[in-house]
Scaffold this motif. Structure first.
Motif, PDB file in Angstrom:
ATOM      1  N   THR A  76       0.845  -1.197   0.000  1.00  0.00           N
ATOM      2  CA  THR A  76       0.000   0.000   0.000  1.00  0.00           C
ATOM      3  C   THR A  76       0.878   1.244   0.000  1.00  0.00           C
ATOM      4  N   PRO A  77       0.876   2.019  -1.067  1.00  0.00           N
ATOM      5  CA  PRO A  77       1.798   3.153  -1.171  1.00  0.00           C
ATOM      6  C   PRO A  77       1.218   4.443  -0.603  1.00  0.00           C
ATOM      7  N   ASP A  78       2.093   5.401  -0.403  1.00  0.00           N
ATOM      8  CA  ASP A  78       1.714   6.737   0.031  1.00  0.00           C
ATOM      9  C   ASP A  78       2.152   7.731  -1.039  1.00  0.00           C
ATOM     10  N   ARG A  79       1.713   8.969  -0.908  1.00  0.00           N
ATOM     11  CA  ARG A  79       2.117   9.985  -1.878  1.00  0.00           C
ATOM     12  C   ARG A  79       3.637  10.125  -1.906  1.00  0.00           C
ATOM     13  N   GLY A  80       4.169  10.196  -3.094  1.00  0.00           N
ATOM     14  CA  GLY A  80       5.607  10.367  -3.242  1.00  0.00           C
ATOM     15  C   GLY A  80       6.379   9.069  -3.351  1.00  0.00           C
ATOM     16  N   ASP A  81       5.766   7.929  -3.034  1.00  0.00           N
ATOM     17  CA  ASP A  81       6.467   6.657  -3.133  1.00  0.00           C
ATOM     18  C   ASP A  81       6.707   6.279  -4.594  1.00  0.00           C
ATOM     19  N   VAL A  82       7.861   5.650  -4.843  1.00  0.00           N
ATOM     20  CA  VAL A  82       8.131   5.070  -6.152  1.00  0.00           C
ATOM     21  C   VAL A  82       7.724   3.600  -6.097  1.00  0.00           C
ATOM     22  N   VAL A  83       6.905   3.169  -7.032  1.00  0.00           N
ATOM     23  CA  VAL A  83       6.402   1.798  -7.025  1.00  0.00           C
ATOM     24  C   VAL A  83       6.750   1.106  -8.336  1.00  0.00           C
ATOM     25  N   LEU A  84       6.840  -0.218  -8.259  1.00  0.00           N
ATOM     26  CA  LEU A  84       7.043  -1.043  -9.444  1.00  0.00           C
ATOM     27  C   LEU A  84       5.681  -1.580  -9.863  1.00  0.00           C
ATOM     28  N   LEU A  85       5.281  -1.290 -11.087  1.00  0.00           N
ATOM     29  CA  LEU A  85       3.975  -1.691 -11.584  1.00  0.00           C
ATOM     30  C   LEU A  85       4.074  -2.980 -12.384  1.00  0.00           C
ATOM     31  N   ASN A  86       3.068  -3.838 -12.224  1.00  0.00           N
ATOM     32  CA  ASN A  86       2.979  -5.047 -13.036  1.00  0.00           C
ATOM     33  C   ASN A  86       2.710  -4.683 -14.490  1.00  0.00           C
ATOM     34  N   PRO A  87       3.087  -5.556 -15.434  1.00  0.00           N
ATOM     35  CA  PRO A  87       2.774  -5.295 -16.842  1.00  0.00           C
ATOM     36  C   PRO A  87       1.273  -5.129 -17.042  1.00  0.00           C
ATOM     37  N   LEU A  88       0.896  -4.187 -17.880  1.00  0.00           N
ATOM     38  CA  LEU A  88      -0.517  -3.963 -18.156  1.00  0.00           C
ATOM     39  C   LEU A  88      -1.127  -5.116 -18.925  1.00  0.00           C
ATOM     40  N   ASN A  89      -0.347  -5.699 -19.834  1.00  0.00           N
ATOM     41  CA  ASN A  89      -0.833  -6.809 -20.648  1.00  0.00           C
ATOM     42  C   ASN A  89      -0.357  -8.122 -20.055  1.00  0.00           C
ATOM     43  N   THR A  90      -1.283  -8.963 -19.638  1.00  0.00           N
ATOM     44  CA  THR A  90      -0.930 -10.250 -19.043  1.00  0.00           C
ATOM     45  C   THR A  90      -0.593 -11.259 -20.139  1.00  0.00           C
ATOM     46  N   TYR A  91       0.125 -12.287 -19.761  1.00  0.00           N
ATOM     47  CA  TYR A  91       0.489 -13.341 -20.691  1.00  0.00           C
ATOM     48  C   TYR A  91       0.457 -14.672 -19.954  1.00  0.00           C
ATOM     49  N   GLU A  92       0.215 -15.742 -20.696  1.00  0.00           N
ATOM     50  CA  GLU A  92       0.104 -17.069 -20.105  1.00  0.00           C
ATOM     51  C   GLU A  92       1.400 -17.842 -20.317  1.00  0.00           C
ATOM     52  N   PRO A 215      -5.773   5.517 -13.584  1.00  0.00           N
ATOM     53  CA  PRO A 215      -5.292   5.091 -12.267  1.00  0.00           C
ATOM     54  C   PRO A 215      -5.013   3.587 -12.220  1.00  0.00           C
ATOM     55  N   VAL A 216      -4.167   3.182 -11.284  1.00  0.00           N
ATOM     56  CA  VAL A 216      -3.881   1.761 -11.053  1.00  0.00           C
ATOM     57  C   VAL A 216      -4.418   1.373  -9.679  1.00  0.00           C
ATOM     58  N   THR A 217      -4.607   0.077  -9.477  1.00  0.00           N
ATOM     59  CA  THR A 217      -5.060  -0.442  -8.183  1.00  0.00           C
ATOM     60  C   THR A 217      -3.911  -1.179  -7.504  1.00  0.00           C
ATOM     61  N   THR A 218      -4.124  -1.594  -6.266  1.00  0.00           N
ATOM     62  CA  THR A 218      -3.062  -2.299  -5.531  1.00  0.00           C
ATOM     63  C   THR A 218      -2.678  -3.606  -6.215  1.00  0.00           C
ATOM     64  N   SER A 219      -3.613  -4.230  -6.935  1.00  0.00           N
ATOM     65  CA  SER A 219      -3.281  -5.474  -7.638  1.00  0.00           C
ATOM     66  C   SER A 219      -2.302  -5.221  -8.780  1.00  0.00           C
ATOM     67  N   GLY A 220      -2.218  -3.978  -9.243  1.00  0.00           N
ATOM     68  CA  GLY A 220      -1.288  -3.637 -10.310  1.00  0.00           C
ATOM     69  C   GLY A 220       0.074  -3.203  -9.810  1.00  0.00           C
ATOM     70  N   ILE A 221       0.265  -3.201  -8.492  1.00  0.00           N
ATOM     71  CA  ILE A 221       1.526  -2.765  -7.899  1.00  0.00           C
ATOM     72  C   ILE A 221       2.302  -3.974  -7.407  1.00  0.00           C
ATOM     73  N   ARG A 222       3.514  -4.157  -7.915  1.00  0.00           N
ATOM     74  CA  ARG A 222       4.371  -5.290  -7.517  1.00  0.00           C
ATOM     75  C   ARG A 222       5.072  -5.031  -6.203  1.00  0.00           C
ATOM     76  N   GLY A 223       5.464  -3.784  -5.937  1.00  0.00           N
ATOM     77  CA  GLY A 223       6.155  -3.467  -4.695  1.00  0.00           C
ATOM     78  C   GLY A 223       6.631  -2.024  -4.673  1.00  0.00           C
ATOM     79  N   LYS A 224       7.244  -1.641  -3.560  1.00  0.00           N
ATOM     80  CA  LYS A 224       7.786  -0.296  -3.394  1.00  0.00           C
ATOM     81  C   LYS A 224       9.292  -0.299  -3.655  1.00  0.00           C
ATOM     82  N   ALA A 225       9.749   0.732  -4.342  1.00  0.00           N
ATOM     83  CA  ALA A 225      11.186   0.927  -4.518  1.00  0.00           C
ATOM     84  C   ALA A 225      11.739   1.624  -3.283  1.00  0.00           C
ATOM     85  N   LEU A 226      12.774   1.062  -2.685  1.00  0.00           N
ATOM     86  CA  LEU A 226      13.297   1.587  -1.426  1.00  0.00           C
ATOM     87  C   LEU A 226      14.543   2.446  -1.605  1.00  0.00           C
TER      88      LEU A 226
END
Length: 238
Positions: A76-92, A215-226
């Motif tokens: 769960t990010p806050d304002r100003g956080d850098v996040v890694l986003l999952n690819p928009l297009n899924t693949y099998e 906008p993106v949702t939490t499911s689209g966020i892989r993690g926070k960049a530290l």
């Protein structure tokens, strides 16, 4: 004759014992390697892993070719956080393909994923900065976002509300430049839903982000960049 046979029997027993001992040692070493590999893989997947920034979309803070550490813990990010986003297009891919991706990426320092799609728009993980959180009302003008949090009666710039300081790269456009061309320099007022985050690149003139895909949702966020840890002269907590 009896002595010779007894000696041969002893050598045979000794050789058999040594072979069994060698086999046990090989199995022990192999088992230890598997455990170490599994532990490192689990750590890199669920605790902390390196990511290489391949574009100028997050400059000046995260440079092209730089390496950052990302953690999927507490996404769960806050304002100003850098996040890694999952690819928009899924693949099998099959379980075997996923395993091969894990093994090859482990031995290549997360550089080669043979069964993942080639990098491209919508097919790769990207770093972006959170400028709006659920409940925010925001708009952009001159590449700067103005934010009004839920319950607030007035707008402030994204920098005033952010808990972490950061810089953005904005190139001044010609006076009569059409702002609708290329990457948008502004957008009208929008309000984020209960699980929506607005993300932008720091290089506002040359970046694809929520201005295009929304906008993106939490499911689209892989993690926070530290932290950006390489190049060392650009070391920076994010």
């Amino acid at each position: 004759m009896l002595y010779v046979m007894s000696r041969e029997n002893n050598l045979y027993e000794l050789s058999y014992t040594m072979k069994r001992e060698l086999q046990r040692r090989i199995l022990s070493v192999a088992g230890l390697c598997v455990l170490i590999f599994a532990a490192i893989t689990l750590f890199l997947r669920f605790v902390l892993f390196p990511v290489r920034q391949k574009s100028v979309s997050m400059e000046p803070d995260v440079v092209s070719g730089g390496w950052v550490l990302v953690s999927p813990i507490g996404k769960t990010p806050d304002r100003g956080d850098v996040v890694l986003l999952n690819p928009l297009n899924t693949y099998e891919r099959t379980a075997g393909m996923g395993l091969m991706d894990t093994v090859v990426s482990f031995f290549t320092g997360q550089q080669i994923f043979p069964f993942s799609p080639v990098d491209g728009m919508g097919h790769s993980y990207v770093l972006r900065r959170v400028v709006g959180v659920p409940g925010d009302t925001l708009y952009m003008t001159g590449y700067v976002v103005f934010v009004k949090p839920a319950g607030s009666s007035h707008y402030l710039t994204e920098f005033e509300y952010s808990k972490s300081g950061y810089k953005v790269n904005i190139t001044t456009t010609p006076e009569k430049w059409d702002g609708t061309l290329g990457v948008q320099s502004g957008f009208s007022e929008i309000t984020l839903g209960s699980n929506e985050y607005f993300v932008l690149g720091d290089n506002r003139n040359s970046c694809i982000d929520s201005r295009l895909w929304g906008p993106v949702t939490t499911s689209g966020i892989r993690g926070k960049a530290l932290v950006q840890y390489f190049p060392f002269r650009k070391f920076k907590l994010l």
